[in-house]
Design a protein around this motif. Structure first.
Motif, PDB file in Angstrom:
ATOM      1  N   MET A   1      -5.485 -21.037  14.790  1.00 43.24           N
ATOM      2  CA  MET A   1      -6.055 -20.894  16.116  1.00 43.24           C
ATOM      3  C   MET A   1      -7.557 -20.810  15.995  1.00 43.24           C
ATOM      4  O   MET A   1      -8.096 -20.022  15.231  1.00 43.24           O
ATOM      5  N   THR A   2      -8.301 -21.587  16.742  1.00 38.77           N
ATOM      6  CA  THR A   2      -9.744 -21.560  16.720  1.00 38.77           C
ATOM      7  C   THR A   2     -10.235 -20.507  17.692  1.00 38.77           C
ATOM      8  O   THR A   2      -9.830 -20.471  18.838  1.00 38.77           O
ATOM      9  N   THR A   3     -11.128 -19.637  17.205  1.00 38.82           N
ATOM     10  CA  THR A   3     -11.624 -18.563  18.050  1.00 38.82           C
ATOM     11  C   THR A   3     -12.851 -18.981  18.840  1.00 38.82           C
ATOM     12  O   THR A   3     -13.183 -18.358  19.819  1.00 38.82           O
ATOM     13  N   SER A   4     -13.545 -20.023  18.422  1.00 37.03           N
ATOM     14  CA  SER A   4     -14.660 -20.603  19.168  1.00 37.03           C
ATOM     15  C   SER A   4     -14.934 -21.970  18.579  1.00 37.03           C
ATOM     16  O   SER A   4     -14.314 -22.372  17.616  1.00 37.03           O
ATOM     17  N   ASP A   5     -15.907 -22.680  19.154  1.00 42.42           N
ATOM     18  CA  ASP A   5     -16.242 -23.989  18.622  1.00 42.42           C
ATOM     19  C   ASP A   5     -16.798 -23.896  17.211  1.00 42.42           C
ATOM     20  O   ASP A   5     -16.733 -24.837  16.457  1.00 42.42           O
ATOM     21  N   GLU A   6     -17.346 -22.743  16.826  1.00 46.93           N
ATOM     22  CA  GLU A   6     -18.019 -22.608  15.551  1.00 46.93           C
ATOM     23  C   GLU A   6     -17.221 -21.844  14.504  1.00 46.93           C
ATOM     24  O   GLU A   6     -17.651 -21.737  13.379  1.00 46.93           O
ATOM     25  N   SER A   7     -16.075 -21.283  14.854  1.00 47.40           N
ATOM     26  CA  SER A   7     -15.358 -20.482  13.873  1.00 47.40           C
ATOM     27  C   SER A   7     -13.872 -20.796  13.857  1.00 47.40           C
ATOM     28  O   SER A   7     -13.325 -21.328  14.809  1.00 47.40           O
ATOM     29  N   ILE A   8     -13.257 -20.447  12.735  1.00 45.68           N
ATOM     30  CA  ILE A   8     -11.831 -20.640  12.515  1.00 45.68           C
ATOM     31  C   ILE A   8     -11.251 -19.289  12.122  1.00 45.68           C
ATOM     32  O   ILE A   8     -11.825 -18.574  11.302  1.00 45.68           O
ATOM     33  N   GLU A   9     -10.101 -18.960  12.687  1.00 40.86           N
ATOM     34  CA  GLU A   9      -9.435 -17.714  12.340  1.00 40.86           C
ATOM     35  C   GLU A   9      -8.771 -17.857  10.979  1.00 40.86           C
ATOM     36  O   GLU A   9      -8.102 -18.844  10.700  1.00 40.86           O
ATOM     37  N   THR A  10      -8.987 -16.876  10.105  1.00 39.68           N
ATOM     38  CA  THR A  10      -8.319 -16.831   8.815  1.00 39.68           C
ATOM     39  C   THR A  10      -7.703 -15.447   8.631  1.00 39.68           C
ATOM     40  O   THR A  10      -8.067 -14.500   9.331  1.00 39.68           O
ATOM     41  N   PHE A  11      -6.784 -15.367   7.695  1.00 38.67           N
ATOM     42  CA  PHE A  11      -6.103 -14.110   7.397  1.00 38.67           C
ATOM     43  C   PHE A  11      -6.243 -13.847   5.910  1.00 38.67           C
ATOM     44  O   PHE A  11      -5.971 -14.731   5.099  1.00 38.67           O
ATOM     45  N   CYS A  12      -6.669 -12.648   5.566  1.00 32.87           N
ATOM     46  CA  CYS A  12      -6.803 -12.260   4.164  1.00 32.87           C
ATOM     47  C   CYS A  12      -5.704 -11.253   3.846  1.00 32.87           C
ATOM     48  O   CYS A  12      -5.694 -10.143   4.372  1.00 32.87           O
ATOM     49  N   ILE A  13      -4.771 -11.680   2.995  1.00 34.85           N
ATOM     50  CA  ILE A  13      -3.715 -10.791   2.525  1.00 34.85           C
ATOM     51  C   ILE A  13      -4.220 -10.174   1.229  1.00 34.85           C
ATOM     52  O   ILE A  13      -4.513 -10.892   0.268  1.00 34.85           O
ATOM     53  N   LYS A  14      -4.350  -8.870   1.216  1.00 31.63           N
ATOM     54  CA  LYS A  14      -4.886  -8.168   0.052  1.00 31.63           C
ATOM     55  C   LYS A  14      -3.760  -7.768  -0.891  1.00 31.63           C
ATOM     56  O   LYS A  14      -2.725  -7.288  -0.455  1.00 31.63           O
ATOM     57  N   GLY A  15      -3.976  -7.945  -2.185  1.00 33.60           N
ATOM     58  CA  GLY A  15      -2.979  -7.648  -3.197  1.00 33.60           C
ATOM     59  C   GLY A  15      -2.992  -6.206  -3.655  1.00 33.60           C
ATOM     60  O   GLY A  15      -2.825  -5.916  -4.839  1.00 33.60           O
ATOM     61  N   ILE A  16      -3.196  -5.313  -2.715  1.00 33.75           N
ATOM     62  CA  ILE A  16      -3.141  -3.880  -2.988  1.00 33.75           C
ATOM     63  C   ILE A  16      -2.433  -3.244  -1.802  1.00 33.75           C
ATOM     64  O   ILE A  16      -2.761  -3.540  -0.656  1.00 33.75           O
ATOM     65  N   THR A  17      -1.412  -2.441  -2.066  1.00 34.99           N
ATOM     66  CA  THR A  17      -0.615  -1.890  -0.972  1.00 34.99           C
ATOM     67  C   THR A  17      -1.420  -0.883  -0.161  1.00 34.99           C
ATOM     68  O   THR A  17      -2.494  -0.441  -0.581  1.00 34.99           O
ATOM     69  N   HIS A  18      -0.878  -0.519   0.982  1.00 34.55           N
ATOM     70  CA  HIS A  18      -1.530   0.490   1.807  1.00 34.55           C
ATOM     71  C   HIS A  18      -1.663   1.819   1.061  1.00 34.55           C
ATOM     72  O   HIS A  18      -2.533   2.620   1.374  1.00 34.55           O
ATOM     73  N   GLN A  19      -0.819   2.046   0.055  1.00 35.49           N
ATOM     74  CA  GLN A  19      -0.890   3.269  -0.753  1.00 35.49           C
ATOM     75  C   GLN A  19      -1.857   3.125  -1.921  1.00 35.49           C
ATOM     76  O   GLN A  19      -2.007   4.041  -2.720  1.00 35.49           O
ATOM     77  N   GLY A  20      -2.485   1.958  -2.060  1.00 32.38           N
ATOM     78  CA  GLY A  20      -3.490   1.756  -3.107  1.00 32.38           C
ATOM     79  C   GLY A  20      -2.946   1.238  -4.423  1.00 32.38           C
ATOM     80  O   GLY A  20      -3.672   1.196  -5.419  1.00 32.38           O
ATOM     81  N   LYS A  21      -1.690   0.801  -4.462  1.00 32.76           N
ATOM     82  CA  LYS A  21      -1.103   0.273  -5.695  1.00 32.76           C
ATOM     83  C   LYS A  21      -1.336  -1.230  -5.778  1.00 32.76           C
ATOM     84  O   LYS A  21      -1.158  -1.954  -4.800  1.00 32.76           O
ATOM     85  N   THR A  22      -1.699  -1.697  -6.984  1.00 35.04           N
ATOM     86  CA  THR A  22      -1.895  -3.130  -7.204  1.00 35.04           C
ATOM     87  C   THR A  22      -0.555  -3.835  -7.114  1.00 35.04           C
ATOM     88  O   THR A  22       0.421  -3.423  -7.736  1.00 35.04           O
ATOM     89  N   PHE A  23      -0.515  -4.909  -6.326  1.00 35.69           N
ATOM     90  CA  PHE A  23       0.727  -5.669  -6.144  1.00 35.69           C
ATOM     91  C   PHE A  23       0.957  -6.552  -7.364  1.00 35.69           C
ATOM     92  O   PHE A  23       0.039  -7.176  -7.883  1.00 35.69           O
ATOM     93  N   ARG A  24       2.182  -6.591  -7.827  1.00 37.53           N
ATOM     94  CA  ARG A  24       2.582  -7.401  -8.980  1.00 37.53           C
ATOM     95  C   ARG A  24       3.649  -8.389  -8.550  1.00 37.53           C
ATOM     96  O   ARG A  24       4.396  -8.096  -7.628  1.00 37.53           O
ATOM     97  N   PRO A  25       3.765  -9.528  -9.167  1.00 43.19           N
ATOM     98  CA  PRO A  25       3.065  -9.973 -10.371  1.00 43.19           C
ATOM     99  C   PRO A  25       1.626 -10.382 -10.070  1.00 43.19           C
ATOM    100  O   PRO A  25       1.266 -10.618  -8.913  1.00 43.19           O
ATOM    101  N   GLY A  26       0.831 -10.500 -11.097  1.00 46.43           N
ATOM    102  CA  GLY A  26      -0.582 -10.802 -10.937  1.00 46.43           C
ATOM    103  C   GLY A  26      -0.870 -12.164 -10.331  1.00 46.43           C
ATOM    104  O   GLY A  26      -1.949 -12.380  -9.783  1.00 46.43           O
ATOM    105  N   ASP A  27       0.074 -13.083 -10.407  1.00 51.25           N
ATOM    106  CA  ASP A  27      -0.142 -14.424  -9.850  1.00 51.25           C
ATOM    107  C   ASP A  27       0.551 -14.605  -8.497  1.00 51.25           C
ATOM    108  O   ASP A  27       0.851 -15.714  -8.077  1.00 51.25           O
ATOM    109  N   TRP A  28       0.779 -13.513  -7.780  1.00 50.11           N
ATOM    110  CA  TRP A  28       1.495 -13.579  -6.506  1.00 50.11           C
ATOM    111  C   TRP A  28       0.808 -14.524  -5.525  1.00 50.11           C
ATOM    112  O   TRP A  28       1.480 -15.234  -4.785  1.00 50.11           O
TER     113      TRP A  28
END
Length: 112
Positions: A1-28
Motif C-alpha cells: 500500500m502506498t502511503t503517499s506519492d513519495e513513500s512506500i509502506e514497508t514492514f520490519c520483522i525483528k528477529g528478537i522476541t518481545h521478551q528480548g530473546k534472539t529468534f532462531r535459527p539464525g537464517d530465519w
C-alpha cells in the motif's frame, strides 16, 4: 500500500522476541524470504538463492530483521498474511515504516 506519492509502506520483522530473546535459527529471514518467493514466483537474476524484491533480510543494530514491502499485500495477500502470522506466532515485533520510493527501489537492487 502506498502511503503517499513519495513513500512506500514497508514492514520490519525483528528477529528478537518481545521478551528480548534472539529468534532462531539464525537464517530465519532468508528462509522466510524463500517462502515468500514461492508464493510470488519471482527469482532475482544472477542470484543462486531464492529471492524477491518484496522481502530482504537485513541486520539493524545487531538484530537480524526481514524488511517486507507493503506491495506484497497487493501482489499476494496470502503471502503477506503468512508473514504477518509467522511474526505473531513467534512473538516477533513488526514495525510499520514509510520509505521513500528511491530507498525502496535501491533495496530491491540488493544483490546480497
Amino acid at each position: 500500500m502506498t502511503t503517499s506519492d513519495e513513500s512506500i509502506e514497508t514492514f520490519c520483522i525483528k528477529g528478537i522476541t518481545h521478551q528480548g530473546k534472539t529468534f532462531r535459527p539464525g537464517d530465519w529471514g532468508e528462509r522466510l524470504m524463500g517462502v515468500i518467493t514461492l508464493y510470488v514466483g519471482e527469482r532475482r537474476p544472477g542470484l543462486h538463492v531464492a529471492s524477491t524484491r518484496l522481502a530482504m533480510p537485513v541486520v539493524e543494530a545487531g538484530v537480524k530483521c526481514l524488511i517486507v514491502c507493503g506491495e506484497l499485500r497487493r501482489v499476494c495477500p496470502d503471502a503477506f498474511d503468512f508473514v504477518i502470522r509467522f511474526a505473531r506466532d513467534n512473538d516477533l515485533p513488526v514495525e510499520t515504516r514509510a520509505r521513500s520510493r528511491e530507498a525502496a527501489y535501491a533495496s530491491a537492487a540488493w544483490t546480497g
